[in-house]
Design an enzyme around this catalytic site. Sequence first.
Site, PDB file in Angstrom:
ATOM      1  N   ASP A  90       0.805  -1.217   0.000  1.00  0.00           N
ATOM      2  CA  ASP A  90       0.000   0.000   0.000  1.00  0.00           C
ATOM      3  C   ASP A  90       0.839   1.269   0.000  1.00  0.00           C
ATOM      4  OD1 ASP A  90       0.718  -0.880   2.619  1.00  0.00           O
ATOM      5  OD2 ASP A  90      -0.711   0.508   3.499  1.00  0.00           O
ATOM      6  N   GLU A 107      -0.513  -2.033   5.241  1.00  0.00           N
ATOM      7  CA  GLU A 107       0.390  -1.904   6.388  1.00  0.00           C
ATOM      8  C   GLU A 107       0.286  -0.521   7.022  1.00  0.00           C
ATOM      9  OE1 GLU A 107       3.513  -0.631   8.748  1.00  0.00           O
ATOM     10  OE2 GLU A 107       3.446   0.088   6.691  1.00  0.00           O
TER      11      GLU A 107
END
Length: 406
Positions: A91, A149
């Site tokens: 991400d 994350e």
Amino acid sequence: MVSTFPIAPTLDLSKVRLDIRNLQRDLVQWRRQIHQQPELAFDERQTATLIAAKLTDWGIDHQTEIAKTGVVATIASSNPGPVLAIRADMDALPIQEANDVPYRSQQEGKMHACGHDGHVAIALGTAYYLAQHRDAFCGTVKFIFQPAEESVGGAKPMIEAGVLQNPDVDGIIGLHIWNNLPLGTVGVRSGPLMAAVECFRCTILGKGGHGAMPDQTIDAVVVASQVVNALQTIVSRTIKPLDAAVVTVGEFHAGTALNVIADTARLSGTVRYFNADLEGTIGDRINTIIGGICQSHGATYDLNYWQLYPPVINDTAMAELVRSVAADVIEPDLGIVPDCQTMGGEDMSFFLQAVPGCYFFLGSANPAQGWDYPHHHPQFDFDESVLCMGVELFVRCVERFGREDR
């Protein structure tokens, strides 16, 4: 289209095997393709599609849509042995990129400002190499491409979805491209590497009134100010001196006019620590302090306290595996950095709670090229030479993990 911006390594890669050095151009292109299309937590659909397409092209078994956007791939050697997992987060962050490079983000307000694009590229390169060299290692390698994350954390839902099973994982490794270390160094240590992350939001409820008549009020600003000061005694007077911890109040909002005493004040902050035994301790102390101060002033409060991630704690044997591999790959004058702890947090911690593993830093800062901005900065970028080195480190960990004499 991904730009042909120069990709020549600036790092001496002579200890990286030729087959992996020959992947450098592909590694850079994959990284830049992902960088141009950053996606936030649990929305990494283009990234997951790219990963799945590469794995399909290479004939690597994989599953998609795990914990929404996660991808898991499995490569079995022709030789029996243990199962090692490699984790890469996917991400990006809600940051507007300020870099003037041909591969800059094409998504307004989104940017890979922490190196996750490089993590994916390194994991893909490792998967490609191992799929072409199944006789060169023992056992099975499981690649975990993890979403989210940077937010609430995608590791835990992936574990709950069974990514560490079928086959059962015996160990796990992961790396973080790290601009806090010089290019080509490796930060690795056993025990705590990164801190637990806990958060709080608190509303102090007083009684508002006229600024010239404080006797008729319960001043929420005064109460909250005393809370902020008192919270700073937690680390200095509650935590053992040898246990590092942080209590930070990052937000303080109160008041609407200069002559009005505020009836409410809102605080929020974060707590960090390395010692897992401190779980619950600091939160309880924060509640006690706020409660005592509010009671003394006749105010009340509403406290919301929660844990994001436990501390990242490396297994001793797995850390030694990474350290021994790094010693064979990095240049002698660069070195391995054991004192690399940070109060930053990472949900890799959930994987390390479930199976023995090691998370380590791969130094990527190159001040001469301007690639040394800190993580989460709008001008963050890193020296892409580390992509090739990251693949070599992962491959050697796989090869050594399967050996009985490791």
